[in-house]
Design a protein around this motif. Structure first.
Motif, PDB file in Angstrom:
ATOM      1  N   UNK A 150       0.816  -1.213   0.000  1.00 13.55           N
ATOM      2  CA  UNK A 150       0.000   0.000   0.000  1.00 13.55           C
ATOM      3  C   UNK A 150       0.850   1.264   0.000  1.00 13.55           C
ATOM      4  N   UNK A 151       2.005   1.214   0.640  1.00 14.01           N
ATOM      5  CA  UNK A 151       2.834   2.410   0.750  1.00 14.01           C
ATOM      6  C   UNK A 151       3.444   2.841  -0.579  1.00 14.01           C
ATOM      7  N   UNK A 152       3.292   2.020  -1.608  1.00 13.07           N
ATOM      8  CA  UNK A 152       3.764   2.403  -2.938  1.00 13.07           C
ATOM      9  C   UNK A 152       2.795   3.333  -3.660  1.00 13.07           C
ATOM     10  N   UNK A 153       1.635   3.588  -3.060  1.00 11.14           N
ATOM     11  CA  UNK A 153       0.658   4.468  -3.694  1.00 11.14           C
ATOM     12  C   UNK A 153       1.267   5.835  -4.007  1.00 11.14           C
ATOM     13  N   UNK A 154       0.810   6.413  -5.091  1.00 10.00           N
ATOM     14  CA  UNK A 154       1.291   7.722  -5.553  1.00 10.00           C
ATOM     15  C   UNK A 154       2.797   7.714  -5.781  1.00 10.00           C
ATOM     16  N   UNK A 155       3.270   6.616  -6.346  1.00  9.69           N
ATOM     17  CA  UNK A 155       4.690   6.502  -6.656  1.00  9.69           C
ATOM     18  C   UNK A 155       5.587   6.454  -5.438  1.00  9.69           C
ATOM     19  N   UNK A 156       5.053   5.978  -4.333  1.00  9.97           N
ATOM     20  CA  UNK A 156       5.837   5.895  -3.101  1.00  9.97           C
ATOM     21  C   UNK A 156       5.616   7.062  -2.159  1.00  9.97           C
ATOM     22  N   UNK A 157       4.755   8.020  -2.566  1.00 12.35           N
ATOM     23  CA  UNK A 157       4.502   9.186  -1.718  1.00 12.35           C
ATOM     24  C   UNK A 157       3.885   8.775  -0.390  1.00 12.35           C
ATOM     25  N   UNK A 158       3.015   7.764  -0.396  1.00  9.93           N
ATOM     26  CA  UNK A 158       2.406   7.329   0.858  1.00  9.93           C
ATOM     27  C   UNK A 158       3.472   6.843   1.841  1.00  9.93           C
ATOM     28  N   UNK A 159       4.472   6.119   1.361  1.00 11.66           N
ATOM     29  CA  UNK A 159       5.550   5.672   2.233  1.00 11.66           C
ATOM     30  C   UNK A 159       6.335   6.836   2.810  1.00 11.66           C
TER      31      UNK A 159
END
Length: 298
Positions: free
Chosen positions: A145-154
């Motif tokens: 899930x943390x890969x969402x928005x190209x890693x922005x969520x992480x």
């Protein structure tokens, strides 16, 4: 049998009302505390893990919703709308939450349980809430899930944790007090409601207020900070956090389990003060005479 008898009395007294009055709310809270001290160890452990997991689910969902919202006010409102689902799941499905269990002080003040019983219950719930919340954080990380928005969520997950671990002791303590005033009030308002929709709204507004205000909740932080510790193991997330939020490699390195333990102590202490002393003690003594009158009548 005594607890059941009092429940029958309060049920008869409130049968024709839309909600329980404050005295009845405190009576229900005392009865619930009496039951909790008699739970089996296995049940208490499972309920604590469930609560930590549910709070983690609410925290994870709210993070997804706000991670790429530029306007702070809108982001806080979105998070406030979503996060309350965690407490709703606990109250409706089952779970024991450390912050809510601060209200057990009412049963001690009413001489129904001993203080050592409160300590035993709350220590177990604190540890098991941690297990559930960290387990949720690990599953979220493994889910991708943390890969969402190209890693922005992480990267945003790291940013959220950095803001929490860098609070001063005084700020974390005060924020913890304010947080659990609202959380325990949400529990009491849920108890006041007589139907599921009333309970939903009773929970929603105080928790919405605590999230929008940015106050600190020890069990929520058991998700947010470990989630960031897992996220930083991915170099892409760490690099994005440094690029977007101005952190240095030393800042990222300082985010560790030791820093987590150091930061969660004042929040936990504040939650205890807010829930036990500010809400629990004051609510009990506000309605103490009415409680005695109600028991004498029956």
């Amino acid at each position: 049998m005594k607890i059941q008898k009092r429940r029958e009395i309060t049920t008869i007294a409130t049968r024709h009302t839309l909600y329980s009055d404050p005295t009845q709310i405190v009576l229900h809270t005392i009865e619930a505390a009496e039951e909790k001290v008699h739970y089996s160890t296995r049940r208490r452990i499972l309920l604590g893990i469930m609560a930590g997991l549910f709070i983690g689910c609410g925290a994870a969902a709210s993070t997804v919703a706000v991670h790429n919202v530029a306007t702070l006010g809108i982001a806080k409102v979105l998070g406030g709308i979503i996060f309350p689902v965690g407490l709703m799941m606990i109250l409706f499905v089952g779970g024991e939450l450390f912050t809510g269990d601060c209200l057990m002080i009412t049963a001690f003040l009413h001489k129904k349980i001993q203080f050592r019983q409160i300590i035993k219950v709350m220590l177990t719930i604190y540890v098991t809430n941690f297990i559930g919340a960290v387990g949720c954080a690990f599953l979220v990380f493994c889910s991708g899930q943390m890969n969402l928005s190209g890693g922005l969520l992480g990267a945003y997950t790291i940013h959220t944790a950095m803001s929490k671990v860098n609070l001063t002791f005084t700020s974390a303590l005060a924020s913890g007090i304010l947080c659990n005033i609202l959380v325990c009030t949400a529990v009491l308002m849920c108890t006041a409601a007589r139907d599921i929709s009333g309970k939903v709204w009773g929970v929603f507004f105080p928790i919405f207020s605590f999230i929008v205000s940015g106050y600190e909740h020890c069990v929520a932080n058991m998700y947010f900070i470990p989630a960031a510790l897992f996220a930083k193991t991915n170099p892409m997330f760490s690099e994005m956090a440094m690029s977007l939020y101005g952190y240095t490699p030393e800042d990222i390195a300082s985010l560790n389990w030791g820093h987590f333990l150091h930061s969660i102590f004042p929040v936990t202490l504040g939650n205890i003060i807010g829930g036990m002393l500010v809400v629990g003690v004051i609510v009990y003594y506000t309605h103490h005479e009415h409680l005695l009158d109600a028991e004498q009548r029956h």
